[in-house]
Enzyme design. Structure first.
Site, PDB file in Angstrom:
ATOM      1  N   ASP A 111      87.875  35.380  40.827  1.00 22.36           N
ATOM      2  CA  ASP A 111      87.955  34.136  41.586  1.00 22.36           C
ATOM      3  C   ASP A 111      87.053  34.289  42.823  1.00 22.36           C
ATOM      4  O   ASP A 111      86.501  35.362  43.093  1.00 22.36           O
ATOM      5  CB  ASP A 111      89.404  33.797  41.947  1.00 22.36           C
ATOM      6  CG  ASP A 111      89.581  32.299  42.226  1.00 22.36           C
ATOM      7  OD1 ASP A 111      88.562  31.597  42.419  1.00 22.36           O
ATOM      8  OD2 ASP A 111      90.726  31.817  42.267  1.00 22.36           O
TER       9      ASP A 111
HETATM   10  C1  BGC Z   1      89.890  28.655  43.247  1.00 26.94           C
HETATM   11  C2  BGC Z   1      89.524  28.485  41.806  1.00 26.94           C
HETATM   12  C3  BGC Z   1      88.199  27.782  41.681  1.00 26.94           C
HETATM   13  C4  BGC Z   1      87.154  28.558  42.456  1.00 26.94           C
HETATM   14  C5  BGC Z   1      85.758  27.970  42.373  1.00 26.94           C
HETATM   15  C6  BGC Z   1      88.760  29.218  44.075  1.00 26.94           C
HETATM   16  O1  BGC Z   1      89.038  29.146  45.430  1.00 26.94           O
HETATM   17  O2  BGC Z   1      91.034  29.482  43.333  1.00 26.94           O
HETATM   18  O3  BGC Z   1      90.523  27.772  41.139  1.00 26.94           O
HETATM   19  O4  BGC Z   1      87.853  27.660  40.342  1.00 26.94           O
HETATM   20  O5  BGC Z   1      87.538  28.581  43.817  1.00 26.94           O
HETATM   21  O6  BGC Z   1      85.650  26.805  43.074  1.00 26.94           O
END
Ligand code: BGC
Length: 749
Positions: free
Chosen positions: A297
């Site tokens: 993530d």
């Molecule tokens: C979130 C994810 C997301 C990623 C990309 C993160 O902060 O937890 O769900 O896909 O950002 O935007």
């Protein structure tokens, strides 16, 4: 010179690329899996043979563009990174024109011309925004959910995207957590059906088809269980609980062929998921046979320093890759340290090559080596986006997602000729209807509920009444005056949409500001009150539900949400949703979920002291999982079983007759639950094991059948093997999880 080398190289590689291989695709046997999963791609081998260490590392790097930033900004200059081969994947950049521009740099200006992969959070629609995912799951309609993902994929793919960070498969029983809005609620069985439907919708049966995009199963794993509901907080649960109640939806998505998985931010059993080899390699790859790639993530690798399991970014990067995390989203650690780590043996060449192979294979499965620009068509972008067909799909799903929680005296649907007072701080907001993670959705594509009601009703008066968050009763008098003389007041309350989604945890689940006081004041006029709720979590609406005559839970219903709500209120559509998550009476009951266990002292005697109960509140929820009303009523006959017992390899059929006993056509979600009476470990009081949506005309009856197989009875037994145990089971069929009537059967070994 560079370009011609590239062309010759790609040509040579493509010549050897047509054949079908046999060594791939262990994950699941879902019939809808993309046809090209089973192919091997010689171009991947050819590339791996000629790539330098730097080029390999570059394929494991994912940076955000500066178009849309969904986390902390840590670096500029992503275009230079692409040009230098340091970054093989980009997210938060879209439109056919812009992705083509970046793709041209990767294809024409890097030595090997490996195409970029473009990712984005296409979570509940791209430009045509569907209801938030918690709402979508309340439709209990996998076919329509799949359709919503297909629409989202078509629009996203037409805007140059190859990859969505969806479905979010995090089971959640924690309404304080803002991200409960992004998932499918509390239940593993329903969650699995939703997860698989979304993967099928995004990926279709042919990933090379430029109308499809790759899915990403997130957040692996158990991100939905943070202590105290605070985002990013510690998660800890037994392996048994994890496997039974949390992992199934991720697995269902993997079995459906999802190409990628995102590691979650949280720790589990003391190890951050980002470098959790038990999760990423043990369960995901070795047990489930996942053959796509894992992405961290956003800055997940860097965050291992804060978790306290890595001394620095170098250490974190090495741990993450060695644990099975193939791609680094936004930490920059792979880019900076992996080359050296491979050179000095802290990461093996084999580990690096496997990660690169997985990433390149997904690019090959998308057909990017054959045509890196196949997703960059401006004509298609114009034609596919926000079409009338897409809007209708969004409206239909919004109608099916709304849950009618109360409807005393059948006050709904309203008569179109009536004089309606529209009240409340969210009545005139188009923006909030879109929710968070709204992709490329635009406020100007949607309307407020006030506008939509004004179009439907004979006479409408409006007063805001109060602010959605701030204290202040200055508008109450005007609101009361607007209501006097009206046939009904439609009061639209809730949370601002920014109170849901990431980093949006709360310690209260009551309506913010003075909205409840406003409702009390409106109810005091004696005019019938319809409460419409816009929110992304189960709220404590004990007081509000008592004050209002009707309550419609509309979530954040998307681009066509206003029309959907108006059509529901005036009877042009019927509320089709059933709760996918329990609504508690108050926060003190949390976590509250229907698959609770019996305990050694179940609460049976009304006045007993030493039974499992509260002194100050009932045990039952305000609204149970699976609950929702319609504009008609249904009755259930007694379930009939084809046999009183079955054994391994066998099955039995349960049949129940459902009748529409009201005077309007209506849709019922017939739900089947099981209880295993005695197990080697404790079993839940109920487990959802089947459901079906049926629409019946007034007076019409239908037999609904469910097949029960050993798989429906299986669980993680005392010795942590997965399977069935002989014994007695109860089978319940009804309209929600509080159904009490049951029939019994036995399973024989
Ligand atoms: C979130 C994810 C997301 C990623 C990309 C993160 O902060 O937890 O769900 O896909 O950002 O935007």
């Amino acid at each position: 010179m560079k370009k011609s080398f590239l062309c010759i190289f790609v040509l040579l590689a493509l010549v050897s690329c047509g054949g079908k291989g046999s060594d791939k695709c262990q994950a699941g046997d879902d019939p809808a899996r993309a046809a090209n999963f089973d192919r091997s791609y010689p171009i991947v081998d050819s590339l791996l043979r000629v790539m330098t260490l730097e080029e390999k590392v570059g394929q494991l790097v994912l940076y955000t563009s500066d178009w849309d930033v969904t986390g902390p900004s840590i670096r500029d200059g992503y275009v230079d990174d692409i040009r230098a081969g340091r970054c093989g994947n980009i997210f938060n950049a879209y439109t056919a024109a812009y992705t083509r521009q970046l793709q041209e740099i990767a294809v024409n200006e890097t030595r090997l011309g490996i195409p970029l992969l473009f990712g984005y959070d296409v979570i509940h629609g791209f430009r045509t925004i569907f209801p938030i995912n918690l709402g979508i799951s309340a439709s209990w309609d996998p076919a329509l959910i799949e359709e919503s993902a297909r629409v989202a994929a078509r629009e996203a793919a037409a805007a140059g995207l190859h990859w969505t960070y969806s479905p979010m498969c995090d089971i959640c029983v924690e309404p304080r957590w803002g991200r409960i809005s992004e998932g499918a609620g509390e239940d593993a069985f329903l969650g699995s059906a939703v997860a698989a439907a979304m993967v099928h919708g995004y990926q279709g049966t042919d990933l090379e088809n430029p109308l499809t995009i790759a899915a990403c199963v997130k957040h692996f794993a158990a991100y939905g269980a943070p202590h105290a509901g605070r985002d990013y907080n510690t998660v800890d649960m037994s392996e048994r609980w994890l496997r039974e109640f949390y992992l199934p939806p991720y697995k269902a998505a993997v079995d459906a062929g999802a190409q990628t998985v995102m590691a979650s931010f949280n720790e589990l059993d003391g190890t951050p998921a980002t470098a959790n080899a038990h999760l990423l390699t043990g369960i995901l790859r070795n047990e489930w046979g996942f053959d796509g790639f894992v992405v961290s993530d956003y800055t997940g690798i860097m965050e291992m320093i804060n978790h306290g399991t890595s001394a620095d970014l170098e250490d974190a990067s090495i741990q993450a890759l060695n644990a099975g995390n193939d791609m680094d989203m936004q930490s920059g650690g792979y880019s900076e340290f992996l080359k050296k780590a491979v050179e000095d043996g802290r990461v093996s060449r084999k580990t690096l090559d496997e990660a690169v192979r997985r990433v390149l294979t997904v690019k090959a499965r998308l057909g990017l080596f054959e045509d890196p620009y196949k997703y960059c068509s401006e004509e298609r972008e114009a034609a596919e986006t926000l079409t009338q067909e897409n809007r209708i799909a969004a409206r239909t799903l919004a109608e099916e997602s709304c849950v009618l929680l109360k409807n005393d005296f059948n006050i709904l649907p309203l008569d179109k000729r009536s004089r309606v007072a529209v009240i409340g701080p969210l009545a005139n907001s188009a923006d909030d209807l879109l929710g968070t993670w709204r992709g490329a959705g635009r406020v100007e594509d949607t309307r407020s509920i006030l506008d939509a009601i004004t179009e439907c009703a004979g006479q409408v008066v409006y007063a805001q009444g109060c602010d959605v968050e701030k204290a202040g009763q200055a508008g109450f008098r005007q609101a009361e005056n607007a209501v006097r003389g009206a046939h009904a007041a439609v009061v639209i309350l809730g949370e601002p949409c920014s109170w849901s989604g990431e980093a949006a945890s709360r310690t209260s689940i009551k309506l913010p500001g003075e909205q409840t006081e406003l409702l009390r004041c409106i109810a005091g006029t004696g005019v019938p009150v319809v409460l419409v709720l816009l929110n992304g979590r189960p709220l404590d609406i004990s007081e509000e539900a008592a004050l209002a005559d009707a309550v419609l839970e509309a979530w954040y219903p998307g681009t066509m949400g206003a029309e959907a709500v108006a059509r529901l209120l005036f009877g042009d559509a019927e509320p089709g949703g059933r709760l996918s998550v329990t609504f508690p009476r108050n926060l003190g009951q949390v976590p509250i979920y229907y698959y609770a266990k019996n305990t050694g002292r179940p609460y049976v005697h009304p006045d007993a002291k030493y039974e499992s109960r509260y002194l100050d509140c009932e045990n039952t929820p305000l609204f149970p999982f699976g609950y929702g009303l319609t504009y008609t009523t249904f009755s259930y006959g007694k379930a009939e079983l084809s046999s009183g017992s079955f054994g391994p390899g066998g099955s039995l059929t349960a049949k129940v007759t459902v009748t529409n006993t009201g005077s309007r056509e209506g849709t019922e979600v017939v739900q089947l639950y099981l209880r295993d009476m005695v197990g080697s470990v404790t079993r839940p009081l109920k487990m959802l094991r089947g459901f079906e949506r049926i629409t019946l005309a007034p007076g019409e009856s239908r037999d609904v059948t469910f097949e029960i197989t050993p798989g429906d009875l299986a669980f993680w037994r005392k010795d942590m093997t997965f399977g069935c145990e002989a014994g007695e089971f109860r089978l319940f069929v009804g309209g929600n999880s509080s159904v009490e009537e049951y029939v019994t059967f036995t399973y024989n070994e």
